[in-house]
Scaffold this active site. Structure first.
Site, short mmCIF file in Angstrom:
data_model
loop_
_atom_site.label_atom_id
_atom_site.label_comp_id
_atom_site.label_asym_id
_atom_site.label_seq_id
_atom_site.Cartn_x
_atom_site.Cartn_y
_atom_site.Cartn_z
N HIS A 1 -1.91 7.04 4.36
CA HIS A 1 -1.04 6.15 4.56
C HIS A 1 0.21 6.60 4.04
O HIS A 1 1.29 5.92 3.55
CB HIS A 1 -1.29 4.51 3.84
CG HIS A 1 -0.90 3.26 4.47
ND1 HIS A 1 -0.82 2.29 3.77
CD2 HIS A 1 0.19 3.34 5.40
CE1 HIS A 1 0.09 1.36 4.55
NE2 HIS A 1 0.31 2.07 5.59
N CYS B 1 0.93 -1.08 0.15
CA CYS B 1 -0.05 0.01 0.20
C CYS B 1 0.81 1.34 -0.16
O CYS B 1 0.68 2.12 -0.80
CB CYS B 1 -0.93 0.11 1.18
SG CYS B 1 -1.90 -1.23 1.60
#
Ligand SMILES: [Ca+2]
Length: 501
Positions: A181, A121
């Protein structure tokens, strides 16, 4: 090789596993690793005065769109998370209806060979937000869990100019909903990285259901910088916020970055979506299908909002997934592609990608040459008419001339990946994958499933790809923080593969 690497990164060897034992062993290693002691390392702090001045100068070099009669297009950039390559109708799914994503694909161009820059990710997001290989600023590995990310101050180098920085500077209203993130501390927050508005969370994963207990700010749902209580199913909430953002900004050029955490773990769905799959007996599979269906509804809601405000003909919509569907969840399908998330085989890095821009791009297109998530940044800037200063060196290509047929060559000579001892390069139809010193060479035209290793038969091609990879690696920085080597280790063709995150 593995031993040396692991020691240098402060890790330890935990033995290899046979593919059949992989799931159980992975679960054990996972629980071990969550408790592992993180090695000490420097925090990535704010820019100093000199660095901040240099970045300001770079941003001031961005030329706003020239005065033209036409309003610059809005940009809606939808990112899915851990979606299987073959889990939408547009990419061949027969078991999960995704009418809205399919309609988006029919309205524009669907890419068969679109790649992200990492098989997990946060490095993938660092690449696409900065438009540069994330290894250029040491973002080789995931930032880890939210608490570690916060404590050790990991995130996207504040010196990196983001796509949102550029569009904000270019006069766009910029809003983000969903999963960030790219760091949890204040100077990494989306509001510090070019977004005027933010709804979502800063960490790498979040429950889809309302939180029952108090969460720290770095893992809670936020509106801008403040924690909010969110009663809705999270995928619905991210869509709702985007629809409201579009309504608020319908009269000016806007950039909506919609980073769904669907369909990343936890595998959780609400009754509304579960009820759509009465015939699926496996509860986990049923929940995954339901999550994907919710994602499709969310895409539909956003497209409907564009239509409602009569913006669909002046909006560039991009749909992309951040990395391949994981194998360990046992519910995603990457179709014929080999393996998935955390691998550099095709299943880990080749993802669904759609670009729709009615009136500018022909509907129903399929583009088969390799493209990269790095291309999003320059393509969006070109569509917006924004001129970037030459000092801002991007790694991607403006795809528009390729999609309109003006340029029939390939947007990329080569694409590269690096994840600790795992590396890969694609050069035309050839793909080299390396785990330490071991090499696989595939002809992706004949063998998209990467079944036949041609490394021994084609030494000349192997050497050419090795050389290109080495050259690229020389330009990159060493990792700014360590991975957790051997958290997960599986045997592939008799070779130990570290799934570094
Ligand atoms: Ca992901």
């Amino acid at each position: 090789m593995f031993d040396r690497y692991a020691k240098s990164m402060g890790g330890r060897i935990l033995g290899t596993v046979k593919p059949g034992q992989a799931i159980l062993t992975i679960a054990l290693l996972w629980s071990f690793a969550l408790n592992a002691q993180e090695p000490a390392q420097a925090v990535i702090g704010k820019l100093n005065e000199k660095e901040a001045a240099a970045k300001k100068l770079l941003l001031e070099g961005i030329k706003n769109p020239e005065k033209i009669d036409e309003r610059p297009p809005n940009v809606v950039f939808i990112l899915a998370d851990d979606l299987g390559y073959a889990d939408t109708g547009a990419y061949g799914s027969k078991s999960i209806p995704t009418p809205h994503i399919d309609a988006l694909a029919r309205s524009g161009v669907r890419f068969t060979d679109a790649y992200v820059t990492a098989s997990s990710c946060s490095p993938s997001r660092a690449g696409l937000m900065s438009g540069r290989y994330q290894q250029r600023f040491g973002f080789e590995f995931n930032t880890s869990g939210a608490a570690i990310t916060q404590r050790l101050g990991r995130g996207l180098d504040p010196a990196a100019v983001t796509l949102a920085d550029v569009l904000q500077r270019g006069g766009y209203s910029t809003g983000m909903s969903g999963k960030w993130h790219l760091g949890t501390r204040d100077h990494f927050h989306p509001r510090s990285r070019g977004f005027d508005e933010f709804f979502g969370f800063l960490a790498g994963a979040h429950s889809y259901l309302p939180s029952k207990r108090k969460e720290p700010v770095y893992s809670s749902i936020l509106r801008d910088r403040k924690t909010v209580k969110e009663p809705a199913y999270l995928t619905d909430a991210i869509a709702r916020e985007t629809v409201r953002f579009i309504a608020r900004h319908k009269d000016e050029p806007f950039f909506a970055y919609v980073a769904f955490n669907a369909v990343h773990t936890p595998i959780e769905a609400s009754k509304k979506y579960l009820d759509r799959f009465p015939g699926v007996g496996n509860a986990r599979q049923k929940a995954y299908n339901a999550m994907t269906s919710a994602l499709d509804d969310a895409v539909g809601a956003i497209l409907a909002a564009l239509k409602k405000h009569k913006l669909e003909n002046n909006t560039l919509v991009i749909f992309l997934n951040d990395n391949g569907g994981p194998v360990y969840t046992r519910v995603q399908s990457n179709g014929r592609l080999r393996l998935g998330k955390l691998f550099l085989f095709e299943g880990g890095i080749r993802v669904p990608m759609i670009i729709s821009w009615p009136g500018k791009l022909e509907p129903g297109g399929v583009y088969g040459k390799p493209v990269s998530s790095l291309d999003v940044f320059p393509t969006v800037c070109a569509a917006a008419g924004i001129q970037l200063p030459p000092e801002l060196k991007l790694d991607g290509a403006d795809l528009l001339p390729y999609l309109t047929g003006k340029n029939e060559s390939s947007p990329h000579e080569a694409l590269f990946w690096s994840n600790g001892p795992n590396r890969a390069v694609r050069l035309g139809k050839w793909k080299l994958v390396k785990a330490g010193e071991h090499s696989w060479l595939f002809d992706l035209e004949k063998d998209p499933g990467e079944k036949t290793n041609l490394a021994k038969q084609k030494p000349g091609i192997l050497e050419k790809l090795e050389k290109a990879l080495l050259q690229w690696q020389k330009e990159m920085k060493p990792p700014a923080w360590p991975s957790k080597p051997n958290r997960r280790k599986v045997e592939i063709d008799g070779v130990a593969w570290e799934m570094n995150i």
